[in-house]
Design an enzyme around this catalytic site. Sequence first.
Site, PDB file in Angstrom:
ATOM      1  N   GLY A 110       2.134   6.947   3.571  1.00 41.70           N
ATOM      2  CA  GLY A 110       1.335   5.866   3.613  1.00 41.70           C
ATOM      3  C   GLY A 110       0.031   6.070   4.502  1.00 41.70           C
TER       4      GLY A 110
ATOM      5  N   GLU B 135       0.887   0.543  11.326  1.00 43.78           N
ATOM      6  CA  GLU B 135      -0.664   0.468  11.129  1.00 43.78           C
ATOM      7  C   GLU B 135      -1.284   1.739  11.593  1.00 43.78           C
ATOM      8  OE1 GLU B 135      -2.301  -2.491  10.462  1.00 43.78           O
ATOM      9  OE2 GLU B 135      -0.429  -3.278  10.039  1.00 43.78           O
TER      10      GLU B 135
ATOM     11  N   ARG C  73      14.678  -6.739  44.937  1.00 47.15           N
ATOM     12  CA  ARG C  73      15.943  -5.882  44.644  1.00 47.15           C
ATOM     13  C   ARG C  73      15.970  -4.909  46.005  1.00 47.15           C
ATOM     14  NH1 ARG C  73      20.988  -5.220  42.732  1.00 47.15           N
ATOM     15  NH2 ARG C  73      21.573  -3.301  41.947  1.00 47.15           N
TER      16      ARG C  73
ATOM     17  N   LEU D  43       0.963  -1.352   0.081  1.00 46.00           N
ATOM     18  CA  LEU D  43       0.097   0.018   0.025  1.00 46.00           C
ATOM     19  C   LEU D  43       0.796   1.299   0.014  1.00 46.00           C
ATOM     20  CD1 LEU D  43      -3.054   1.105   0.208  1.00 46.00           C
ATOM     21  CD2 LEU D  43      -2.553   1.131   2.748  1.00 46.00           C
TER      22      LEU D  43
END
Lengths: 141, 389
Positions: free
Chosen positions: B136, B367, B272, B130
């Site tokens: 994009g 995305e 820790r 695409l």
Amino acid sequence: MRIRKPWTAWDDALDWKQLPGAMGVYELADADQRTLYIGKASGTSPFGLRGELCRHFTTAEALAGANWTHPRMGEDLPSIKGKARFYRYEVNHNYYSRWIEVLTRYREDHETLPPGNLEDPEQPPPLGRYHWKSEDAARGL
Amino acid sequence: MDFELSEEQRLIIDNVRRFIREEIRPLEADLDPDAYRLKPEDEARLEAMTNEMGLFQMDVPQEYGGPGVDTVTRTLIAEELSQHRAGLYAPAYGVFGSGPQGQLYNATESQKENYLWPTIRGEKHGFFGLSEPSGGSDPARAIQTRGVRDGDEWVINGGKLWNSGADTADYGIVYVRTDPTKGRQGITAFIVDTDTPGFRVNRLVQVLRSHYTTELSFSDMRVPHENILGEEGGGFALANDYLARNRIPYSAAGIGVAVYAHEIAIEWAKQRVTFGEPLASRQAIQWMLVDNEIDIRTARWACLAAADKAEKGLPFRFESSMAKLISTEGAGRVVDRCMQIMGGLGMSKDLPMERWYRELRIRRIGEGPSEVQRIVMARDLLNIGSGSR
């Protein structure tokens, strides 16, 4: 694309401190500068590129004065042992995908992997295709 | 909305969770910290196991032989699958099967025969073409790859960028401008075989994570008219639907990584000791952990709300954009806080945190960037552009 740096002849007098301890990819070549092996210094490689290059070219005895050694020092594959004369490398955080890329480029140009990689117990994942050969390949390199 | 899992969902989630913890995580001790593939023998063994679990190819619809997993359950599974070092981009190293791109279910019978079925059987792989160098996020305007009809064929010229897997693919779904006068209605999807003359992978594009995408060029590439996917001019709608659907499991995967990072940080904070007290007794650390929990739960609810709407056949574009934005930004914050809690160890390749940190940065762009998600939601809120809430 290939590693674009010029080949460097291994020099036994080289100060290993000059080699980077970073992750990356490297190539070894024979006396005619034909690629024998495409390797990587991964996130778990002790001493990074420095350790990987030294293990191919030098011995534990030669590094006796150093404060480190590679666990696989001198254990080379048959097609590399005693034949590797040149190297070039690229420091690259993304050593894994770059390793695959350099192998893919080599295979596309030569229709096989370098001899050392064919013998290597660590095989890459399935490699892709470019559908074209590089200009270097056209020049017989 | 019912927030309780059904008995079946609970069983599935327990199975997947056990699989990730007992089968996947132990193998990672012997892999490169940036590896995204298992050794072939492990891959085959684990695929057989997921087949037995009835979850192989879970994204394939039931009528095509898939297990028929509903969207909400699929979202819950996605959160579990990513809970290991490579999980964000290689959930369970792909041993649950990847399935074809959703658009292929719109294919003609002959296209299904040539591409869909071989992909489901794992014999062929496709890529999604695409984005272009021109952009994009706005494909309706950015697509400049041009297709001109010549008899029964189309002659395609141009190029694509950011195409994952195009170098290894057998075919791709490539979006091409076939009518420059019609805007988004002038874009057509073509199925293109990668051995078509004129198809070329120019280079691999290295990125922040250990992965590469490709840069492609098409020079007088002739593609048969029958390779149009869907309708001529219907490519944009096809891509849009695919992108919106994909955002839900994509978002849930980010939560999974945040959950695992959070678990590691909690354990570390309890063990820790600094200045005579465990880290967990420090208010600064407690607040970081609470903020992590808030980010995780907010993202999970957003994803499930989107999945619930999609499953019910209601419009879900707003919700899927919201889920994508909340989960990718939230998971990034969680991993960042966990690294701060872990100190130097969080930076090292002994732990997966540094990998997730790099990978999650990409998630805010891949995305559809956060800003584009906001644009999509604003369009719905203000009732401008296409679609509705």
